[in-house]
Scaffold this motif. Sequence first.
Motif, mmCIF file in Angstrom:
data_model
loop_
_atom_site.group_PDB
_atom_site.id
_atom_site.type_symbol
_atom_site.label_atom_id
_atom_site.label_comp_id
_atom_site.label_asym_id
_atom_site.label_seq_id
_atom_site.Cartn_x
_atom_site.Cartn_y
_atom_site.Cartn_z
ATOM 1 N N TYR A 261 40.519 15.561 7.262
ATOM 2 C CA TYR A 261 39.621 14.486 7.675
ATOM 3 C C TYR A 261 39.658 13.339 6.669
ATOM 4 O O TYR A 261 39.785 12.179 7.051
ATOM 5 N N PHE A 262 39.549 13.636 5.378
ATOM 6 C CA PHE A 262 39.557 12.584 4.361
ATOM 7 C C PHE A 262 40.854 11.771 4.434
ATOM 8 O O PHE A 262 40.841 10.555 4.294
ATOM 9 N N SER A 263 41.967 12.438 4.630
ATOM 10 C CA SER A 263 43.254 11.750 4.710
ATOM 11 C C SER A 263 43.297 10.814 5.919
ATOM 12 O O SER A 263 43.670 9.639 5.801
ATOM 13 N N HIS B 148 46.455 -1.389 19.446
ATOM 14 C CA HIS B 148 47.393 -0.482 18.779
ATOM 15 C C HIS B 148 47.092 0.971 19.165
ATOM 16 O O HIS B 148 46.048 1.517 18.829
ATOM 17 N N GLU B 149 48.032 1.583 19.872
ATOM 18 C CA GLU B 149 47.859 2.957 20.347
ATOM 19 C C GLU B 149 47.726 3.949 19.190
ATOM 20 O O GLU B 149 46.934 4.884 19.235
ATOM 21 N N GLY B 150 48.478 3.735 18.129
ATOM 22 C CA GLY B 150 48.415 4.626 16.971
ATOM 23 C C GLY B 150 47.047 4.619 16.316
ATOM 24 O O GLY B 150 46.562 5.663 15.870
ATOM 25 N N TYR B 151 46.418 3.450 16.265
ATOM 26 C CA TYR B 151 45.072 3.376 15.691
ATOM 27 C C TYR B 151 44.087 4.163 16.553
ATOM 28 O O TYR B 151 43.228 4.879 16.025
ATOM 29 N N ALA B 152 44.194 4.064 17.866
ATOM 30 C CA ALA B 152 43.295 4.796 18.773
ATOM 31 C C ALA B 152 43.445 6.299 18.570
ATOM 32 O O ALA B 152 42.448 7.029 18.525
ATOM 33 N N VAL B 153 44.674 6.752 18.432
ATOM 34 C CA VAL B 153 44.920 8.178 18.203
ATOM 35 C C VAL B 153 44.329 8.599 16.862
ATOM 36 O O VAL B 153 43.681 9.646 16.752
ATOM 37 N N LEU B 154 44.527 7.790 15.841
ATOM 38 C CA LEU B 154 43.996 8.068 14.507
ATOM 39 C C LEU B 154 42.462 8.128 14.530
ATOM 40 O O LEU B 154 41.863 9.037 13.949
#
Length: 192
Positions: free
Chosen positions: A132-134, A154-160
Motif C-alpha cells: 500500500y505505501f509503495s 490516464h488509464e494507468g493512474y486509474a488502475v493505481l
Amino acid sequence: MSGIDSTVGVRVLVVDDEREVADAYALRLRGYCEVETAYGGEEALSIVENSPVDIVLLDRHMPGISGDDVLAELDERGFYGRVVMVTAVDPGVEVLEMPFDDYLCKPVDREDVRAVIDQQQRILAYETLGKYFSVEAKRTVLEAELSSERRREHEGYAVLAEQAELLERRTRRLLTDDNILDQFDQIEREDI
C-alpha cells in the motif's frame, strides 16, 4: 488479490476432506475471525477464486486434488494470502520446495490454531501495508504533479488509484492498530 474487500477482520478458509476435522477447526475459530470450510481441493480452489481469503489452513492428504496440489495451484495463481499446512503428515525434505507459510502437525489445539492465525494475520497485514505505501506514494506523487484532467485520462493512474484503495481497505481490515496508515499522510511528498 481479490477485488471485494469489506471491513470484516481476517478471513480464514479451513480445508480438510474429513468434515469433522474441518468443522472442528472452524468451530475453534468462530467468533475469532471470519471462517469458511471446504471439504476438498476443488472446493477450496473455487472458494479462493470467488471470494476474498486471507489465510488458508490446508490439509495435505485429500482424495482428488491433494493439499500439495492445492498449494501448487494457489502459488501458480498468485494467491495473495498466507497458507498454513495443518496435517497429520510428518514433513520431509520435500517441504523445502513447497510454498507454504507455516506447517502444523495434527492434532492442533484451539490456542495454537488461534496463535497461528494471529501470527499470519500480522505478517499479511505488514506485507499489505508495504505494498500500500509503495502504491500510495506513486499515486500521491502523480496527484501532485498531474492535473486532474490528465489523471482522469490516464488509464494507468486509474488502475493505481483503485489498487491503492483496495490495499488501504485490506490493510485497515488486517491491522489491529491502523494508526500507522495515518502517519503516511503526514509525510510531505509535494515539491519532489
